[in-house]
Scaffold this motif. Structure first.
Motif, PDB file in Angstrom:
ATOM      1  N   LEU A 178       0.825  -1.210   0.000  1.00 24.62           N
ATOM      2  CA  LEU A 178       0.000   0.000   0.000  1.00 24.62           C
ATOM      3  C   LEU A 178       0.858   1.258   0.000  1.00 24.62           C
ATOM      4  CD1 LEU A 178      -2.733  -1.160   2.533  1.00 24.62           C
ATOM      5  CD2 LEU A 178      -3.092  -0.682   0.108  1.00 24.62           C
ATOM      6  N   GLU A 179       1.966   1.219   0.708  1.00 29.23           N
ATOM      7  CA  GLU A 179       2.865   2.370   0.758  1.00 29.23           C
ATOM      8  C   GLU A 179       3.461   2.668  -0.618  1.00 29.23           C
ATOM      9  OE1 GLU A 179       4.437   4.174   4.098  1.00 29.23           O
ATOM     10  OE2 GLU A 179       2.278   4.068   3.734  1.00 29.23           O
ATOM     11  N   LYS A 180       3.734   1.621  -1.380  1.00 31.65           N
ATOM     12  CA  LYS A 180       4.390   1.774  -2.676  1.00 31.65           C
ATOM     13  C   LYS A 180       3.408   2.010  -3.827  1.00 31.65           C
ATOM     14  CE  LYS A 180       8.329  -1.191  -1.471  1.00 31.65           C
ATOM     15  NZ  LYS A 180       9.014  -2.477  -1.760  1.00 31.65           N
ATOM     16  N   ASN A 181       2.130   1.692  -3.603  1.00 31.78           N
ATOM     17  CA  ASN A 181       1.149   1.747  -4.687  1.00 31.78           C
ATOM     18  C   ASN A 181      -0.053   2.598  -4.270  1.00 31.78           C
ATOM     19  OD1 ASN A 181       2.135  -0.531  -6.728  1.00 31.78           O
ATOM     20  ND2 ASN A 181       2.395  -1.319  -4.646  1.00 31.78           N
ATOM     21  N   PRO A 182      -0.012   3.895  -4.515  1.00 32.91           N
ATOM     22  CA  PRO A 182      -1.096   4.783  -4.078  1.00 32.91           C
ATOM     23  C   PRO A 182      -2.439   4.491  -4.730  1.00 32.91           C
ATOM     24  CG  PRO A 182       0.452   5.946  -5.505  1.00 32.91           C
ATOM     25  CD  PRO A 182       1.082   4.636  -5.171  1.00 32.91           C
ATOM     26  N   ASP A 183      -2.447   3.768  -5.848  1.00 32.35           N
ATOM     27  CA  ASP A 183      -3.707   3.436  -6.499  1.00 32.35           C
ATOM     28  C   ASP A 183      -4.373   2.200  -5.908  1.00 32.35           C
ATOM     29  OD1 ASP A 183      -3.408   5.561  -8.243  1.00 32.35           O
ATOM     30  OD2 ASP A 183      -2.375   4.349  -9.762  1.00 32.35           O
ATOM     31  N   VAL A 184      -3.675   1.491  -5.048  1.00 27.41           N
ATOM     32  CA  VAL A 184      -4.222   0.293  -4.395  1.00 27.41           C
ATOM     33  C   VAL A 184      -4.832   0.705  -3.061  1.00 27.41           C
ATOM     34  CG1 VAL A 184      -3.682  -1.967  -3.409  1.00 27.41           C
ATOM     35  CG2 VAL A 184      -2.582  -1.227  -5.534  1.00 27.41           C
ATOM     36  N   GLY A 185      -6.087   0.324  -2.852  1.00 27.77           N
ATOM     37  CA  GLY A 185      -6.772   0.708  -1.622  1.00 27.77           C
ATOM     38  C   GLY A 185      -6.838  -0.379  -0.577  1.00 27.77           C
ATOM     39  N   MET A 186      -6.686  -1.629  -1.009  1.00 25.20           N
ATOM     40  CA  MET A 186      -6.780  -2.743  -0.062  1.00 25.20           C
ATOM     41  C   MET A 186      -5.925  -3.901  -0.549  1.00 25.20           C
ATOM     42  SD  MET A 186     -10.213  -4.646   1.442  1.00 25.20           S
ATOM     43  CE  MET A 186     -10.867  -5.176  -0.155  1.00 25.20           C
ATOM     44  N   VAL A 187      -5.260  -4.553   0.385  1.00 23.81           N
ATOM     45  CA  VAL A 187      -4.507  -5.769   0.087  1.00 23.81           C
ATOM     46  C   VAL A 187      -5.127  -6.906   0.891  1.00 23.81           C
ATOM     47  CG1 VAL A 187      -2.262  -6.903   0.090  1.00 23.81           C
ATOM     48  CG2 VAL A 187      -2.409  -4.444  -0.339  1.00 23.81           C
ATOM     49  N   CYS A 188      -5.427  -8.006   0.216  1.00 22.25           N
ATOM     50  CA  CYS A 188      -6.106  -9.139   0.841  1.00 22.25           C
ATOM     51  C   CYS A 188      -5.197 -10.362   0.891  1.00 22.25           C
ATOM     52  CB  CYS A 188      -7.359  -9.499   0.047  1.00 22.25           C
ATOM     53  SG  CYS A 188      -8.585  -8.175  -0.033  1.00 22.25           S
ATOM     54  N   GLY A 189      -5.369 -11.164   1.912  1.00 25.57           N
ATOM     55  CA  GLY A 189      -4.648 -12.422   2.014  1.00 25.57           C
ATOM     56  C   GLY A 189      -5.369 -13.518   1.252  1.00 25.57           C
ATOM     57  N   ASN A 190      -4.711 -14.097   0.262  1.00 24.45           N
ATOM     58  CA  ASN A 190      -5.304 -15.128  -0.592  1.00 24.45           C
ATOM     59  C   ASN A 190      -4.966 -16.519  -0.061  1.00 24.45           C
ATOM     60  OD1 ASN A 190      -6.132 -16.835  -2.658  1.00 24.45           O
ATOM     61  ND2 ASN A 190      -4.459 -16.261  -4.031  1.00 24.45           N
ATOM     62  N   ARG A 191      -5.981 -17.230   0.438  1.00 27.91           N
ATOM     63  CA  ARG A 191      -5.778 -18.572   0.994  1.00 27.91           C
ATOM     64  C   ARG A 191      -5.612 -19.643  -0.070  1.00 27.91           C
ATOM     65  NH1 ARG A 191     -11.311 -18.441   4.179  1.00 27.91           N
ATOM     66  NH2 ARG A 191     -11.786 -17.274   2.266  1.00 27.91           N
ATOM     67  N   PHE A 192      -6.081 -19.368  -1.286  1.00 26.06           N
ATOM     68  CA  PHE A 192      -6.135 -20.394  -2.320  1.00 26.06           C
ATOM     69  C   PHE A 192      -4.928 -20.291  -3.250  1.00 26.06           C
ATOM     70  CE2 PHE A 192     -10.508 -19.314  -1.068  1.00 26.06           C
ATOM     71  CZ  PHE A 192     -10.824 -20.519  -0.449  1.00 26.06           C
ATOM     72  N   ASN A 193      -3.798 -20.785  -2.770  1.00 31.02           N
ATOM     73  CA  ASN A 193      -2.548 -20.693  -3.503  1.00 31.02           C
ATOM     74  C   ASN A 193      -1.739 -21.960  -3.262  1.00 31.02           C
ATOM     75  OD1 ASN A 193      -0.715 -20.175  -1.037  1.00 31.02           O
ATOM     76  ND2 ASN A 193      -2.322 -18.648  -0.809  1.00 31.02           N
ATOM     77  N   SER A 194      -0.470 -21.952  -3.613  1.00 32.14           N
ATOM     78  CA  SER A 194       0.361 -23.154  -3.485  1.00 32.14           C
ATOM     79  C   SER A 194       0.561 -23.582  -2.043  1.00 32.14           C
ATOM     80  CB  SER A 194       1.730 -22.916  -4.145  1.00 32.14           C
ATOM     81  OG  SER A 194       2.402 -21.835  -3.524  1.00 32.14           O
ATOM     82  N   HIS A 195       0.284 -22.672  -1.073  1.00 32.34           N
ATOM     83  CA  HIS A 195       0.431 -23.014   0.340  1.00 32.34           C
ATOM     84  C   HIS A 195      -0.774 -23.776   0.883  1.00 32.34           C
ATOM     85  CE1 HIS A 195       3.927 -20.527   0.469  1.00 32.34           C
ATOM     86  NE2 HIS A 195       3.276 -19.386   0.357  1.00 32.34           N
ATOM     87  N   ILE A 196      -1.840 -23.887   0.085  1.00 33.30           N
ATOM     88  CA  ILE A 196      -3.114 -24.364   0.611  1.00 33.30           C
ATOM     89  C   ILE A 196      -2.989 -25.767   1.200  1.00 33.30           C
ATOM     90  CG2 ILE A 196      -3.934 -25.348  -1.575  1.00 33.30           C
ATOM     91  CD1 ILE A 196      -6.721 -24.313  -0.797  1.00 33.30           C
TER      92      ILE A 196
END
Length: 227
Positions: free
Chosen positions: A105-123
């Motif tokens: 968020l600090e680096k990307n002023p156009d991004v308003g929210m960052v979400c944690g994605n559970r459905f990835n290779s760690h699942i």
């Protein structure tokens, strides 16, 4: 401290004595003792006692459901902070990912929210029971088709949001459909959403999400297309 983003952590809780202490301790440690607000839904166990002993502020919601809890949290939070972290009370979401989410968020002023994605290779499907997993995937597909907000895990419980987005948010949802509404609130405010892959732990305590909540979430997806 000057130059360091200020953060408010919001946790909705109902009878979460098994996970609430560990959750608060981990987020405080990873974020350098941020402000933690627990919104309690009239727990009958030791949730409130443990949260207060951990140094969290505790308020009680007026109604029932996660959406109602977040509405109360926004009403009672100090939204003069830079970022608001929203997480669950059951110790499923590791706090270790949040500093990186804030950096995005600090680096990307156009991004308003960052979400944690559970459905990835760690699942680990042991932590996501089969009915819950496939129900989530179906709802995610429906969410993206109906609403045009392309997310792999639109119902995740771990989010970091710019506080300015929440200042104008009048929460309509009462239950678990609040995540869908928040996704749209971010986009209506003119911001994008990013996801980061996270690990997801098995919850501590009794699971509260059921089939009836899936119907509630689907209804919210349809409603959001009309706004």
């Amino acid at each position: 401290m000057q130059g360091i983003p200020s953060t408010q952590v919001i946790i909705a809780a109902l009878n979460e004595e098994e996970g609430i202490g560990l959750t608060i301790a981990e987020f405080m440690a990873k974020l350098g003792c941020p402000r933690v607000l627990v919104v309690d839904g009239r727990s009958t166990d030791r949730t409130v006692e443990i949260a207060k002993n951990m140094g969290a502020d505790v308020v009680f919601q007026d109604g029932l459901g996660k959406g109602d809890a977040l509405a109360k949290a926004i009403e009672r939070s100090d939204l003069a902070v830079d970022y608001v972290v929203i997480t669950d009370a059951d110790y499923t979401y590791p706090a270790e990912y949040v500093p990186e989410m804030i950096r995005i968020l600090e680096k990307n002023p156009d991004v308003g929210m960052v979400c944690g994605n559970r459905f990835n290779s760690h699942i680990n499907l042991k932590t996501l029971h089969s009915v819950f997993y496939f129900g989530n995937r179906l709802l995610a597909l429906t969410h993206n088709l109906l609403n045009g907000v392309s997310l792999t895990d639109p119902l995740t419980g771990l989010r970091v949001v710019r506080a300015e987005i929440l200042r104008n948010w009048k929460v309509k949802s009462k239950g678990f459909d609040v995540e869908v509404e928040l996704n749209h609130q971010v986009e209506r405010e003119g911001f994008g959403i990013m996801e980061v892959p996270i690990k997801y732990r098995e919850r501590l305590g009794e699971k509260k999400l059921g089939i009836k909540h899936g119907v509630e979430i689907l209804r919210r997806m349809i409603l959001e297309t009309t706004y």
